[in-house]
Design a protein around this motif. Structure first.
Motif, PDB file in Angstrom:
ATOM      1  N   VAL A 140      10.397   2.977   6.474  1.00 26.06           N
ATOM      2  CA  VAL A 140      11.203   1.767   6.281  1.00 26.06           C
ATOM      3  C   VAL A 140      10.694   1.090   5.010  1.00 26.06           C
ATOM      4  O   VAL A 140      11.037   1.518   3.925  1.00 26.06           O
ATOM      5  CB  VAL A 140      11.198   0.845   7.515  1.00 26.06           C
ATOM      6  N   ALA A 141       9.858   0.067   5.108  1.00 28.59           N
ATOM      7  CA  ALA A 141       9.322  -0.593   3.915  1.00 28.59           C
ATOM      8  C   ALA A 141       7.799  -0.662   3.971  1.00 28.59           C
ATOM      9  O   ALA A 141       7.176  -1.403   3.225  1.00 28.59           O
ATOM     10  CB  ALA A 141       9.908  -1.992   3.774  1.00 28.59           C
ATOM     11  N   SER A 142       7.193   0.130   4.854  1.00 27.99           N
ATOM     12  CA  SER A 142       5.747   0.086   5.052  1.00 27.99           C
ATOM     13  C   SER A 142       5.107   1.390   4.578  1.00 27.99           C
ATOM     14  O   SER A 142       5.481   2.476   5.027  1.00 27.99           O
ATOM     15  CB  SER A 142       5.448  -0.129   6.537  1.00 27.99           C
ATOM     16  N   THR A 143       4.138   1.276   3.695  1.00 29.47           N
ATOM     17  CA  THR A 143       3.435   2.462   3.203  1.00 29.47           C
ATOM     18  C   THR A 143       2.558   3.030   4.312  1.00 29.47           C
ATOM     19  O   THR A 143       1.764   2.312   4.911  1.00 29.47           O
ATOM     20  CB  THR A 143       2.580   2.115   1.971  1.00 29.47           C
ATOM     21  N   GLN A 144       2.718   4.299   4.573  1.00 33.95           N
ATOM     22  CA  GLN A 144       1.956   4.989   5.614  1.00 33.95           C
ATOM     23  C   GLN A 144       0.718   5.689   5.058  1.00 33.95           C
ATOM     24  O   GLN A 144      -0.158   6.077   5.811  1.00 33.95           O
ATOM     25  CB  GLN A 144       2.843   6.017   6.310  1.00 33.95           C
ATOM     26  N   GLY A 145       0.663   5.849   3.758  1.00 31.87           N
ATOM     27  CA  GLY A 145      -0.497   6.494   3.146  1.00 31.87           C
ATOM     28  C   GLY A 145      -0.183   7.046   1.779  1.00 31.87           C
ATOM     29  O   GLY A 145       0.978   7.142   1.378  1.00 31.87           O
ATOM     30  N   HIS A 146      -1.240   7.386   1.064  1.00 35.61           N
ATOM     31  CA  HIS A 146      -1.138   7.986  -0.268  1.00 35.61           C
ATOM     32  C   HIS A 146      -1.721   9.390  -0.184  1.00 35.61           C
ATOM     33  O   HIS A 146      -2.812   9.577   0.359  1.00 35.61           O
ATOM     34  CB  HIS A 146      -1.918   7.165  -1.296  1.00 35.61           C
ATOM     35  N   TYR A 147      -0.992  10.339  -0.746  1.00 34.54           N
ATOM     36  CA  TYR A 147      -1.367  11.749  -0.645  1.00 34.54           C
ATOM     37  C   TYR A 147      -1.306  12.406  -2.012  1.00 34.54           C
ATOM     38  O   TYR A 147      -0.450  12.065  -2.828  1.00 34.54           O
ATOM     39  CB  TYR A 147      -0.412  12.477   0.307  1.00 34.54           C
ATOM     40  N   SER A 148      -2.189  13.370  -2.220  1.00 32.87           N
ATOM     41  CA  SER A 148      -2.195  14.127  -3.469  1.00 32.87           C
ATOM     42  C   SER A 148      -2.284  15.611  -3.167  1.00 32.87           C
ATOM     43  O   SER A 148      -3.022  16.031  -2.273  1.00 32.87           O
ATOM     44  CB  SER A 148      -3.370  13.696  -4.349  1.00 32.87           C
ATOM     45  N   VAL A 149      -1.524  16.393  -3.948  1.00 31.73           N
ATOM     46  CA  VAL A 149      -1.464  17.853  -3.794  1.00 31.73           C
ATOM     47  C   VAL A 149      -1.942  18.467  -5.105  1.00 31.73           C
ATOM     48  O   VAL A 149      -1.384  18.189  -6.175  1.00 31.73           O
ATOM     49  CB  VAL A 149      -0.022  18.321  -3.480  1.00 31.73           C
ATOM     50  N   ASN A 150      -2.985  19.296  -5.019  1.00 31.30           N
ATOM     51  CA  ASN A 150      -3.517  19.951  -6.210  1.00 31.30           C
ATOM     52  C   ASN A 150      -2.471  20.904  -6.775  1.00 31.30           C
ATOM     53  O   ASN A 150      -1.936  21.750  -6.057  1.00 31.30           O
ATOM     54  CB  ASN A 150      -4.810  20.695  -5.871  1.00 31.30           C
ATOM     55  N   ILE A 151      -2.197  20.774  -8.060  1.00 31.18           N
ATOM     56  CA  ILE A 151      -1.151  21.543  -8.727  1.00 31.18           C
ATOM     57  C   ILE A 151      -1.471  23.041  -8.771  1.00 31.18           C
ATOM     58  O   ILE A 151      -0.583  23.879  -8.672  1.00 31.18           O
ATOM     59  CB  ILE A 151      -0.923  20.983 -10.153  1.00 31.18           C
TER      60      ILE A 151
END
Length: 149
Positions: A87-98
């Motif tokens: 909705v409008a709430s951030t659930q987390g930040h994620y990063s994927v190695n290229i």
């Protein structure tokens, strides 16, 4: 008119998420270039992780913000980074190695490891010639100072 545009966008995104769910099971590493993952491929791998973590990826109120760029380049060098929003709430930040497909929740510095993801990562390694970094080196790349929560 704005409501119709929003509904169309929501339906389109929901369709992409539904298509994305099947991607993990059929991930074709032959589409990965030796230079690594595209932003779209990284997003698909992240969706595999989110599904594993219990997110309802078919819910049209869940969406990915990203990939995040700084001056046209990944905000974390070597990683495609995304925010997961419900909705409008951030659930987390994620990063994927290229280069390896390694996936991290960057706020908690949690690395994801499970059989379906490992299978995808082995296929990526065959294309890029690079294996996952050890935990300490990967933490340094991401700027993780603490042990995972």
């Amino acid at each position: 008119m704005a409501l119709i545009a929003r509904l169309t966008l929501s339906a389109t995104f929901a369709g992409l998420l539904v298509c994305s769910q099947a991607f993990g099971a059929r991930f074709n590493a032959k589409n990965v270039k030796p230079t690594g993952l595209t932003a779209n491929q990284a997003e698909q791998i992240l969706l595999v992780v989110l599904k594993q973590e219990g997110f309802k990826t078919s819910d049209s109120r869940l969406w990915l913000d990203g990939p995040w760029l700084t001056d046209g380049k990944p905000s974390i060098p070597g990683y495609h980074s995304f925010g997961v929003v419900y909705v409008a709430s951030t659930q987390g930040h994620y990063s994927v190695n290229i280069i390896t497909g390694d996936v991290w929740q960057t706020e908690s510095c949690r690395r994801y490891i499970f059989p379906a993801l490992s299978k995808i990562q082995r296929g990526i390694a065959e294309r890029t010639g690079k294996q996952l970094a050890n935990d300490e080196d990967a933490r340094d790349e991401l700027g993780c100072l603490a042990e995972p929560i």
